[in-house]
Scaffold this active site. Sequence first.
Site, PDB file in Angstrom:
ATOM      1  N   GLN A 198      42.101 -32.223  49.712  1.00 14.72           N
ATOM      2  CA  GLN A 198      40.842 -32.178  48.928  1.00 14.72           C
ATOM      3  C   GLN A 198      41.085 -32.805  47.738  1.00 14.72           C
ATOM      4  OE1 GLN A 198      38.404 -28.915  47.322  1.00 14.72           O
ATOM      5  NE2 GLN A 198      36.923 -29.627  48.628  1.00 14.72           N
TER       6      GLN A 198
ATOM      7  N   TYR B 222      30.867 -31.278  41.078  1.00 14.64           N
ATOM      8  CA  TYR B 222      31.805 -31.687  40.373  1.00 14.64           C
ATOM      9  C   TYR B 222      31.657 -33.110  39.734  1.00 14.64           C
ATOM     10  CZ  TYR B 222      34.746 -27.773  42.047  1.00 14.64           C
ATOM     11  OH  TYR B 222      35.360 -26.618  42.164  1.00 14.64           O
TER      12      TYR B 222
ATOM     13  N   ARG C 151      34.976 -18.875  55.178  1.00 17.01           N
ATOM     14  CA  ARG C 151      35.164 -17.269  54.867  1.00 17.01           C
ATOM     15  C   ARG C 151      35.563 -16.695  56.258  1.00 17.01           C
ATOM     16  NH1 ARG C 151      29.399 -16.411  52.296  1.00 17.01           N
ATOM     17  NH2 ARG C 151      29.138 -18.098  53.864  1.00 17.01           N
TER      18      ARG C 151
END
Length: 424
Positions: A103, A173, A350
Amino acid sequence: MTPVRTPSPFDPATLGPVRVPNRIIKAATSEGRSPEGLVTQDLIDFHLGFVRGGVGMTTIAYCCVSPEGKSAPGQIVMSPEAVPGLRRLADAVHAEGAAVSAQLGHAGPVGSKKITGVTPTSPSKFINPTSFEYCRPITRGEIAEVIEQFAAAAQVAVDAGLDAVELHFGHNYLPSAFLSPLLNRRKDEYGGDIDNRSRLVREIARAVRERVGDAIAVTAKISMIDGVPGGIKLAESLRTAQLLDADANLDAILLTQGSSVVRQMFLFRGDVPVEDFAALMKQPVKTGVRLFGKKVLGEFPYEDLYMLEAARQFIPVVKNSKLILLGGITNHDHMETGMREGFDFLAMGRGLLREPGLVNAVREDHGKQTLCTHCNRCMYTVYGRTHCVLDPESAYGPVATADAGGANGGAAGIPAPPGVSVRA
């Protein structure tokens, strides 16, 4: 006519030039296993756990395109110095028959001067409501530098033998901040309507594709909705996806939501671990977190497949790129639903932190249910070594036997450096 078969989530698939053994991707989640900004054996083992557990591709997060693009200490900067370690990681993953992506991101307004030593940048002047840090407007010359930094970072991924890059265009971002009408109030060609605000992400995607060609897959992660009042809305993100797709520089688009600036729980959903965050802070911040933490982070109930309703809107819009569904995918029914809806890949976060072997377990037993309770206490572990607090092995490593020569050392401490944001 022969009916078209809905693919199984466990079927092999292609992603650009990459052949992956199945359609399950380990989503990028903070790791905390590269304290010097370089790959460690701990980081390699972290990702090997997921590929041995059944994912077709794992994603290294968060790899900065420049030192100024960091959002936390110890993040990997995509530079020549990082290549040997990334190659070791790639070789280890490939030996297991899986693929690996990096990423790539620039923090922009999610960053902190306490971490980078420089004032963070944003499309327009901005005060981060979580860190209270001033973000200065980025100049046009610096925009050109950021575009080149993304391209150079993608070349590092090629040099290291990685299979793909994920361009982080989400969560407010820097690239995502340009998409937000709240954060982007520019008067030049990068501001104004959504076509202009989408200019930066399109230029980054084009520069990356021109640099790497077909050597690796190029994907992007975009926020469908950022959950911030006045921020990114679904209708405009559909237009951004349409523009990116028409450019044909992306092999896939991963659909996400939320912001790392404020109301972070819009991304995560479920319990808000305010007391856990407060325990890491010093006074008076500790008291402030207890009093206002839920208001700042937001409260949003968890639901299975909670991004599906928004994500399905992209299926008729995106023609050239494959689509990756994220959010609340934890069992076989969820995977099958994603496939039936028309998504090409599924991303999990998760649930895999709780059970790295969850994909294999679901493949063997379609009735398997996740052990993840959606308590979100993994969120505060991003201040150290990201792990599920309900899994001692993920926090400390496997317990050594007497034959192995004694017990393993304890986990690294969990400092709470100011300015570090909750991120994914």
